[in-house]
Design a protein around this motif. Structure first.
Motif, mmCIF file in Angstrom:
data_model
loop_
_atom_site.group_PDB
_atom_site.id
_atom_site.type_symbol
_atom_site.label_atom_id
_atom_site.label_comp_id
_atom_site.label_asym_id
_atom_site.label_seq_id
_atom_site.Cartn_x
_atom_site.Cartn_y
_atom_site.Cartn_z
ATOM 1 N N ASP A 32 52.002 72.633 21.004
ATOM 2 C CA ASP A 32 52.051 74.168 20.991
ATOM 3 C C ASP A 32 52.295 74.374 22.381
ATOM 4 O OD1 ASP A 32 51.842 76.638 19.293
ATOM 5 O OD2 ASP A 32 50.296 77.249 20.430
ATOM 6 N N LEU A 33 51.288 73.801 23.205
ATOM 7 C CA LEU A 33 50.903 73.815 24.652
ATOM 8 C C LEU A 33 52.682 73.645 25.325
ATOM 9 C CD1 LEU A 33 47.734 72.684 25.512
ATOM 10 C CD2 LEU A 33 48.489 75.124 26.022
ATOM 11 N N PHE A 34 53.164 72.635 24.860
ATOM 12 C CA PHE A 34 54.386 72.020 25.434
ATOM 13 C C PHE A 34 55.305 73.000 25.099
ATOM 14 C CE2 PHE A 34 58.196 69.441 24.526
ATOM 15 C CZ PHE A 34 58.424 68.887 25.580
ATOM 16 N N LEU A 35 55.553 73.486 23.866
ATOM 17 C CA LEU A 35 56.577 74.418 23.507
ATOM 18 C C LEU A 35 56.733 75.754 24.097
ATOM 19 C CD1 LEU A 35 56.864 73.564 19.785
ATOM 20 C CD2 LEU A 35 58.470 72.720 21.700
ATOM 21 N N ASN A 36 55.284 76.134 24.619
ATOM 22 C CA ASN A 36 55.270 77.444 25.427
ATOM 23 C C ASN A 36 55.377 77.027 26.734
ATOM 24 O OD1 ASN A 36 54.840 79.873 24.413
ATOM 25 N ND2 ASN A 36 52.865 79.136 23.332
ATOM 26 N N ASN A 37 56.084 75.970 27.163
ATOM 27 C CA ASN A 37 56.322 75.434 28.530
ATOM 28 C C ASN A 37 55.104 75.252 29.603
ATOM 29 O OD1 ASN A 37 58.687 76.501 28.101
ATOM 30 N ND2 ASN A 37 58.502 78.463 28.904
ATOM 31 N N HIS A 38 53.989 75.075 28.805
ATOM 32 C CA HIS A 38 52.889 74.601 29.742
ATOM 33 C C HIS A 38 52.733 73.004 29.393
ATOM 34 C CE1 HIS A 38 51.457 78.640 30.026
ATOM 35 N NE2 HIS A 38 51.282 78.837 28.359
ATOM 36 N N PHE A 39 53.535 72.424 30.250
ATOM 37 C CA PHE A 39 53.735 70.895 30.012
ATOM 38 C C PHE A 39 52.354 70.080 30.759
ATOM 39 C CE2 PHE A 39 58.117 72.683 30.992
ATOM 40 C CZ PHE A 39 58.365 72.733 29.620
ATOM 41 N N ALA A 40 52.131 70.444 31.856
ATOM 42 C CA ALA A 40 50.860 69.703 32.241
ATOM 43 C C ALA A 40 49.749 69.768 31.408
ATOM 44 C CB ALA A 40 50.624 70.361 33.692
ATOM 45 N N GLU A 41 49.379 71.017 31.154
ATOM 46 C CA GLU A 41 48.288 71.323 30.044
ATOM 47 C C GLU A 41 48.372 70.547 28.671
ATOM 48 O OE1 GLU A 41 50.230 73.538 31.825
ATOM 49 O OE2 GLU A 41 49.054 75.403 32.139
ATOM 50 N N SER A 42 49.724 70.479 28.331
ATOM 51 C CA SER A 42 49.679 69.571 27.306
ATOM 52 C C SER A 42 49.491 68.277 27.435
ATOM 53 C CB SER A 42 51.282 69.633 26.814
ATOM 54 O OG SER A 42 51.532 69.117 25.547
ATOM 55 N N LEU A 43 49.880 67.758 28.403
ATOM 56 C CA LEU A 43 49.370 66.309 28.691
ATOM 57 C C LEU A 43 48.028 65.971 29.084
ATOM 58 C CD1 LEU A 43 52.612 65.233 30.816
ATOM 59 C CD2 LEU A 43 52.125 64.453 28.593
ATOM 60 N N ASP A 44 47.455 67.083 29.525
ATOM 61 C CA ASP A 44 45.983 66.978 29.965
ATOM 62 C C ASP A 44 45.257 66.954 28.802
ATOM 63 O OD1 ASP A 44 46.729 66.955 32.838
ATOM 64 O OD2 ASP A 44 46.161 69.328 33.066
ATOM 65 N N LYS A 45 45.621 67.683 27.829
ATOM 66 C CA LYS A 45 44.727 67.718 26.453
ATOM 67 C C LYS A 45 44.990 66.389 25.849
ATOM 68 C CE LYS A 45 44.325 70.934 22.670
ATOM 69 N NZ LYS A 45 42.739 71.521 23.146
ATOM 70 N N LEU A 46 46.180 65.760 25.876
ATOM 71 C CA LEU A 46 46.290 64.639 25.069
ATOM 72 C C LEU A 46 45.604 63.207 25.905
ATOM 73 C CD1 LEU A 46 49.891 65.045 24.546
ATOM 74 C CD2 LEU A 46 48.094 64.834 22.761
ATOM 75 N N ARG A 47 45.644 63.385 27.273
ATOM 76 C CA ARG A 47 45.306 62.182 28.081
ATOM 77 C C ARG A 47 43.977 61.566 27.686
ATOM 78 N NH1 ARG A 47 46.105 64.335 32.461
ATOM 79 N NH2 ARG A 47 48.511 64.071 32.690
ATOM 80 N N PRO A 48 42.926 62.125 27.742
ATOM 81 C CA PRO A 48 41.537 61.741 27.369
ATOM 82 C C PRO A 48 41.522 60.691 26.354
ATOM 83 C CG PRO A 48 41.316 64.024 27.874
ATOM 84 C CD PRO A 48 42.610 63.851 27.579
ATOM 85 N N ARG A 49 42.286 60.789 25.258
ATOM 86 C CA ARG A 49 42.331 60.242 24.116
ATOM 87 C C ARG A 49 43.377 59.237 23.699
ATOM 88 N NH1 ARG A 49 37.739 62.185 21.299
ATOM 89 N NH2 ARG A 49 37.181 64.449 21.800
ATOM 90 N N VAL A 50 43.996 58.878 24.728
ATOM 91 C CA VAL A 50 45.530 58.003 24.435
ATOM 92 C C VAL A 50 44.854 56.463 24.388
ATOM 93 C CG1 VAL A 50 47.009 59.395 25.827
ATOM 94 C CG2 VAL A 50 45.823 57.824 26.890
ATOM 95 N N LYS A 51 43.531 56.096 24.619
ATOM 96 C CA LYS A 51 43.377 54.839 24.297
ATOM 97 C C LYS A 51 42.718 54.496 23.203
ATOM 98 C CE LYS A 51 43.093 53.669 29.300
ATOM 99 N NZ LYS A 51 42.130 53.165 30.444
ATOM 100 N N ASP A 52 42.242 55.694 22.532
ATOM 101 C CA ASP A 52 41.425 55.648 21.078
ATOM 102 C C ASP A 52 41.977 56.335 19.960
ATOM 103 O OD1 ASP A 52 39.500 57.168 23.242
ATOM 104 O OD2 ASP A 52 39.628 58.108 21.310
#
Length: 571
Positions: A32-52
């Protein structure tokens, strides 16, 4: 407890384990963030859990892959590939541990009790990682080993999707609370495979180790439509694939048979929900461009640029379309302006951009001042030196531009007659103005003027080739105007000049293709099929061959479908 909180990699600090459902909800928020042009925030939301979390890993890698496909920069492609490989490894941890062959081989034989909900989601995520890695492999390297590696990934992904689809359809499955996300993933995979494979001519499928496979275009579109119109994690990807097909692939690799009305219908709810979403502004612009509403398209592409500043590559996609919009309007200096911006900012194909700058300037009267004091002859001479030297594939249009620019090496070069319109043909631009007589008439005026200029110049080695280019493009204009006999005469002139053409050998198979399409439009299906088969079987090793072969395949497939429809009606 869900395995999202266990595994080889620890959760990020202060990051408590999430259930499968919570992971899916958080990934939906990131999209939803990505589609609203909040690209960095979108990645920031995902990054903490990419390993688990398999879903965080997959969505994070998907966003990076989309960026890589827009920038076409080698390092971005490599980085996205590594991230997707790591995502695949995360997904592997959640798959059912059955045998060396892999868990999916037992899917078809199993009862629903043998797989947990999470294990089924792991299968669909794993297949998606394979599919996206294959797409990057094709993008990254043109050597045959990489091509076959990509083909193997595609095949494995296809087999998993097929088994999952059969498993879900068999009603053996106990539906978990997140079943609609699972179904969306399977719809995306089955839809993407059927649609994509339907576009490929048989000889390319053989090259990709896909002998014996073929796609059902209508079934693929229906599966993607199903995934796009239900609320699930993959609905955005299903929508984007459908929009790409209807507004790009059906034109560039087909005969322009995409359904623009369907594209606009799919866009409507997203335009309401994300009024400033750059992606949706871009596709809305493309839909208007295809309909020939060029001013409306320009406004939407400009809005797409204003909507966000974080990802410049979105701007580049808009600049590319704006360049063609102004080409269609014959506003050569404005088209040059966007080609110039692309040459400075985008890494996709410097050779192509500089060629287009030169091509636009060459359309201006000789006495008219050139922007920034640039000179088309000098620009054309630069083109061969700008060929991509990275491991990434050179786009076929770049190779075409380099071949065309070679004649400017001479001290007294023979100018190209209508280079910008010739390149516009390669992107099937003339079909976009078929419902705009005023724009078609403008193109015809330019071609008639070029023909007059050609007749007034001294005879040279390029004379026949240049004349045939003009004839081919005039034929398209006559066809747009409904003057079918005049169009047929133009295409036949090119075909009859086959033995006299010295350099532009692509002209003859393309003239036969256009003649075949014209006969198909007139209902002369047998004649159309013969001409298309001749274009397909009798010519090879010419410029832009694969693109022409895709279009011939699309035309023959459409004729076959139309004929079978008639037969079923008669029955």
């Amino acid at each position: 407890m869900s395995r999202h909180g266990r595994g080889d990699a620890p959760c990020a600090p202060h990051c408590s384990p999430l259930s499968l459902q919570e992971c899916l909800e958080e990934c939906m928020e990131a999209l939803d963030l990505f589609l609203n042009n909040h690209f960095a925030e979108s990645l920031d939301k995902l990054r903490p859990r990419v390993k688990d979390s398999m879903y965080h890993a997959l969505v994070y890698a998907t966003v990076l892959e989309m960026q890589a496909m827009m920038t076409f920069q080698h390092e971005d492609i490599v980085s996205a590939g590594s991230t997707m490989k790591r995502a695949q490894e995360i997904c592997q941890r959640f798959r059912k541990k059955t045998s060396m062959v892999g868990s999916i081989t037992s899917l078809g034989k199993s009862s629903g009790d043998m797989f947990t909900e999470e294990e089924l989601h792991a299968e669909v995520c794993y297949a998606e990682c394979l599919l996206q890695r294959a797409a990057l492999t094709f993008l990254q390297d043109e050597n045959m080993v990489s091509f076959i590696k990509g083909g193997i990934k595609v095949r494995n992904s296809y087999l998993i999707y097929r088994e999952l689809h059969n498993f879900i359809s068999s009603k053996k499955l106990h539906k978990g609370p997140n079943h609609f996300h699972l179904e969306g993933g399977v719809s995306l995979g089955i839809g993407a495979f059927n649609l994509t494979l339907s576009l490929f001519p048989a000889r390319i499928l053989r090259l990709l180790e896909f002998a014996g496979f073929s796609g059902d275009k209508e079934y693929g579109l229906s599966q993607l439509h199903e995934g796009a119109t239900t609320l699930n994690l993959r609905s955005m990807l299903c929508v984007l694939l459908l929009l790409c097909y209807h507004t790009f692939l059906s034109f560039i690799l087909g005969t322009g048979e995409g359904d623009v009305a369907d594209a606009e219908k799919l866009l409507k709810p997203f335009r309401v929900r994300y009024p400033h979403g750059a992606i949706f502004l871009f596709f809305a612009g493309r839909a208007e461009e295809i309909k020939g509403n060029i001013d409306e398209a320009v406004a939407l592409f400009e809005d797409g640029c204003k909507a966000q500043q974080a990802w410049k590559q979105f701007h580049h996609m808009c600049y590319w379309e704006l360049m063609w919009c102004f080409t269609i309007k014959r506003a050569w200096k404005m088209a040059y302006f966007y080609a110039d911006l692309l040459s400075q900012e985008s890494c996709w194909s410097k050779a192509m951009y500089v060629y287009m700058k030169a091509a636009c300037l060459s359309m201006l009267p000789p006495e008219e001042a050139r922007p920034f004091g640039e000179n088309e002859v000098e620009l054309f001479r630069q083109v061969p030196s700008l060929k991509q030297k990275i491991a990434g594939k050179s786009p076929p249009t770049e190779k075409f531009a380099i071949r065309k620019a070679r004649r400017y090496k001479a001290e007294q070069p023979v100018r190209l007659p209508v280079p910008v319109l010739e390149m516009m043909y390669m992107w099937n631009g003339f079909s976009m103005i078929r419902d705009r007589p005023d724009l078609t008439e403008g193109m015809m005026e330019t071609l008639v003027e070029a023909e007059r200029t050609l007749q007034d110049t001294l005879v040279n080695e390029y004379r026949v080739d240049d004349s045939c280019i003009i004839q081919l493009l005039k034929g398209l204009c006559f066809k747009n105007k409904g003057q079918m006999q005049a169009a047929e005469d133009c295409f036949n002139k090119v075909y009859q000049s086959e033995k006299k053409i010295k350099y532009d050998h692509y002209l003859v198979p393309n003239a036969l293709l256009e003649l075949g399409l014209l006969y198909a439009q007139l209902g002369h299906k047998e004649q159309a099929t013969k001409l298309l088969q001749k274009a397909k079987n009798n010519y090879k090793d010419y410029s832009m061959e694969s693109r022409t072969m895709f279009r011939i395949h699309a035309a023959l497939s459409k004729l076959k479908t139309d004929t079978s429809d008639e037969e079923s009606t008669e029955l």
